[in-house]
Structure formats: C-alpha cells, structure tokens
Design a protein around this motif. Structure first.
Motif, PDB file in Angstrom:
ATOM      1  N   ALA A   1     -19.715  21.960   1.089  1.00 24.77           N
ATOM      2  CA  ALA A   1     -19.195  20.833   1.864  1.00 24.77           C
ATOM      3  C   ALA A   1     -17.981  21.280   2.670  1.00 24.77           C
ATOM      4  CB  ALA A   1     -18.800  19.692   0.931  1.00 24.77           C
ATOM      5  N   PRO A   2     -17.922  20.935   3.952  1.00 29.00           N
ATOM      6  CA  PRO A   2     -16.807  21.384   4.785  1.00 29.00           C
ATOM      7  C   PRO A   2     -15.484  20.778   4.333  1.00 29.00           C
ATOM      8  CG  PRO A   2     -18.115  19.733   5.942  1.00 29.00           C
ATOM      9  CD  PRO A   2     -18.869  20.082   4.705  1.00 29.00           C
ATOM     10  N   LYS A   3     -14.422  21.558   4.469  1.00 27.13           N
ATOM     11  CA  LYS A   3     -13.090  21.085   4.131  1.00 27.13           C
ATOM     12  C   LYS A   3     -12.558  20.178   5.230  1.00 27.13           C
ATOM     13  CE  LYS A   3     -12.432  23.418   0.250  1.00 27.13           C
ATOM     14  NZ  LYS A   3     -12.147  22.763  -1.044  1.00 27.13           N
ATOM     15  N   TYR A   4     -11.649  19.311   4.848  1.00 19.62           N
ATOM     16  CA  TYR A   4     -11.028  18.408   5.808  1.00 19.62           C
ATOM     17  C   TYR A   4     -10.183  19.192   6.803  1.00 19.62           C
ATOM     18  CZ  TYR A   4      -8.033  14.750   7.709  1.00 19.62           C
ATOM     19  OH  TYR A   4      -7.352  13.920   8.557  1.00 19.62           O
ATOM     20  N   GLN A   5     -10.262  18.813   8.077  1.00 19.28           N
ATOM     21  CA  GLN A   5      -9.475  19.426   9.125  1.00 19.28           C
ATOM     22  C   GLN A   5      -8.391  18.445   9.584  1.00 19.28           C
ATOM     23  OE1 GLN A   5     -10.075  22.678  10.042  1.00 19.28           O
ATOM     24  NE2 GLN A   5     -11.588  22.574   8.384  1.00 19.28           N
ATOM     25  N   ILE A   6      -7.173  18.947   9.769  1.00 15.36           N
ATOM     26  CA  ILE A   6      -6.054  18.094  10.162  1.00 15.36           C
ATOM     27  C   ILE A   6      -6.410  17.296  11.422  1.00 15.36           C
ATOM     28  CG2 ILE A   6      -3.650  18.065  10.930  1.00 15.36           C
ATOM     29  CD1 ILE A   6      -4.042  18.724   7.987  1.00 15.36           C
TER      30      ILE A   6
ATOM     31  N   VAL B   1      -8.475   6.755   8.000  1.00 15.11           N
ATOM     32  CA  VAL B   1      -7.300   7.473   7.523  1.00 15.11           C
ATOM     33  C   VAL B   1      -7.350   8.889   8.077  1.00 15.11           C
ATOM     34  CG1 VAL B   1      -5.958   8.207   5.511  1.00 15.11           C
ATOM     35  CG2 VAL B   1      -7.396   6.163   5.366  1.00 15.11           C
ATOM     36  N   TRP B   2      -6.200   9.388   8.544  1.00 14.38           N
ATOM     37  CA  TRP B   2      -6.154  10.793   8.944  1.00 14.38           C
ATOM     38  C   TRP B   2      -4.755  11.361   8.744  1.00 14.38           C
ATOM     39  CZ3 TRP B   2      -6.493   6.776  12.389  1.00 14.38           C
ATOM     40  CH2 TRP B   2      -5.551   6.715  13.429  1.00 14.38           C
ATOM     41  N   TRP B   3      -4.745  12.658   8.392  1.00 14.65           N
ATOM     42  CA  TRP B   3      -3.498  13.405   8.198  1.00 14.65           C
ATOM     43  C   TRP B   3      -3.055  14.012   9.523  1.00 14.65           C
ATOM     44  CZ3 TRP B   3      -4.464  11.865   3.402  1.00 14.65           C
ATOM     45  CH2 TRP B   3      -3.509  12.073   2.411  1.00 14.65           C
ATOM     46  N   GLU B   4      -1.757  13.924   9.803  1.00 12.21           N
ATOM     47  CA  GLU B   4      -1.198  14.515  11.021  1.00 12.21           C
ATOM     48  C   GLU B   4      -0.222  15.634  10.669  1.00 12.21           C
ATOM     49  OE1 GLU B   4      -0.168  11.604  14.124  1.00 12.21           O
ATOM     50  OE2 GLU B   4      -0.859  10.085  12.712  1.00 12.21           O
TER      51      GLU B   4
END
Length: 248
Positions: free
Chosen positions: A183-188, A121-124
């Motif tokens: 913890a690192p944040k999610y990157q687009i 899954v990934w956000w665009e």
C-alpha cells in the motif's frame, strides 16, 4: 414580501437568526435554502470566514457559499485541543508547536451521532513518527506524554496512522490499511477523505477518488468527532467538512 426583498433582508442576519427564519414558513425556507450561492450565504461567508480561507484552495472542494459556512462551523475547535496546538487564522488549520516528548490532538466543534458525513484531512508538514486521523468521543484525551498514537490509544477513539498504515483502537493495532500488498505511503499535501456512516456504524477512507475500504465497523451509537493527533513540531493539519458523502 418578494423573494428578492427577503434575500436582501436575510443577508444581514447571522446563522442562528437564519435558522429561526427558515422555520417561519415555506417561502422563507425556500428563499434561504433554494440557492446555496445566494447573496444570503455569500454575505454570511464573507463575514464569518477568513479571507485566506476564501481566496486559497482550502475550500476548493466545497462548491457553495452555504457549504463553506457549514464547513467553518464544523472545523477544529479552539477550545477542544491540546494546549500545544493552535488553530490558524484561516479557521481550518491546526499548527503544532515544537514541544518535545508530547503528542497533541484536536477535535472539531461538532460531532455526529446520526447520519452520513464526509470531511477531508491533509498534512502540510512532516508527519514525524506518528500521524493519526480518525474519530474520537468527547472523553478521548487530546494530549499525552511521549510520541505515541494518541488517536486510537483507548476505547474512546479510532484512528489510521498514516506513517505505518496501521489501524488503531483501544490501544491495539487492528491490522494494516488499506488492505492490499505494498500500500502506498501518504504523501504530504495529499487529501484523505474520511467517511463516517452512523447508520451502518462504519468509518471508511478515500484517497483522491479511490475508495480505500471500510476501516472500522461496529462503532458505538454515541457522538463521534472528527479528530487528529500529531507529534512533529511545526507541522500543520487542515480539516474541511464536506457534508454528505457522494456515493459512487
């Protein structure tokens, strides 16, 4: 008939017909499933997948044509999502319309009650204030008022909010995830791999090639669907089913 002749004949059939053919005899089964890049699966992929899905990197982690066909049949359902979202022509990407004060989600076409499964899954687009990935039963709501963590808001869904790194279930925060300092944040655009193990009844996540750990344990023995929920207008989320997870 020789295998090459059977392969040519099978290349004109649809998936349901191929499933029936695979049950006829060992030879037919071997012709169909011995080579996942055969002309049978190549032709079927060309017919059922959008050109965009085949020529872009959406399916870059699905190496075979049979796998690509399978991923399409496990993609977001156009009939099981919020009225405020639609599935783009590529067949794998959800687009959320800019509707105020609404949280909107979608489930996949197929759920799982047994076996081990993995999907990406990934956000665009922007995450907004809440962006959740996880799993849900068929009873979980896919739309609600306000900007909330819809996935994980009841006992029918389990989610990881990528914005604040919280785990959510039954309307409660079940701790932070991953369980490490800073913890690192999610990157687009970053692909998150979700691993559902219905034998051990666990849900785990990976980022890149890093295993982040088990997020949920003790999942019920019911049919569970990959799902997401989003709040940001015009954001897009892509989900691609990968098949069985690769251990190690």
């Amino acid at each position: 008939l020789p295998g090459r002749v059977l392969e040519l004949v099978f290349s004109y059939l649809e998936l349901r017909e191929l499933r029936s053919c695979a049950l006829v005899c060992k030879l037919w089964h071997r012709v169909l499933h011995g080579d996942e890049n055969s002309e049978v699966w190549r032709s079927l992929a060309a017919r059922c997948l959008a050109e965009e899905a085949l020529r872009t990197d959406i399916l870059c982690n699905v190496p075979t044509y049979k796998g690509k066909v399978r991923a399409f049949h496990h993609a977001f359902s156009t009939n099981d999502c919020s009225r405020n979202v639609y599935i783009k022509k590529n067949g794998f990407t959800l687009h959320r319309n800019p509707i105020a004060q609404s949280t909107d989600g979608a489930r996949t076409k197929i759920g799982f009650s047994e076996g081990r499964h993995a999907w990406e899954v990934w956000w665009e687009g922007p995450l907004g204030t809440v962006a959740v990935i996880g799993i849900a039963t068929k009873r979980a709501a896919m739309q609600c008022q306000g900007y909330v963590a819809l996935l994980g808001s009841d006992d029918q869904s389990w989610g990881w909010n990528l914005v604040d790194n919280n785990l959510l279930h039954n309307g409660e925060v079940n701790g932070s995830f991953p369980q490490c300092n800073n913890a690192p944040k999610y990157q687009i655009g970053e692909r998150i791999r979700v691993i559902l193990d219905m034998e051990d009844k666990t849900l785990a996540f990976e980022r890149g090639y890093e295993f982040l750990g088990v997020a949920f344990r003790g999942l019920p023995k019911v049919c569970l669907y990959p799902a997401v929920s989003a709040v940001y207008g015009n954001t897009e989320v892509t989900l691609v089913y990968l098949g069985k997870p690769l251990d190690g």
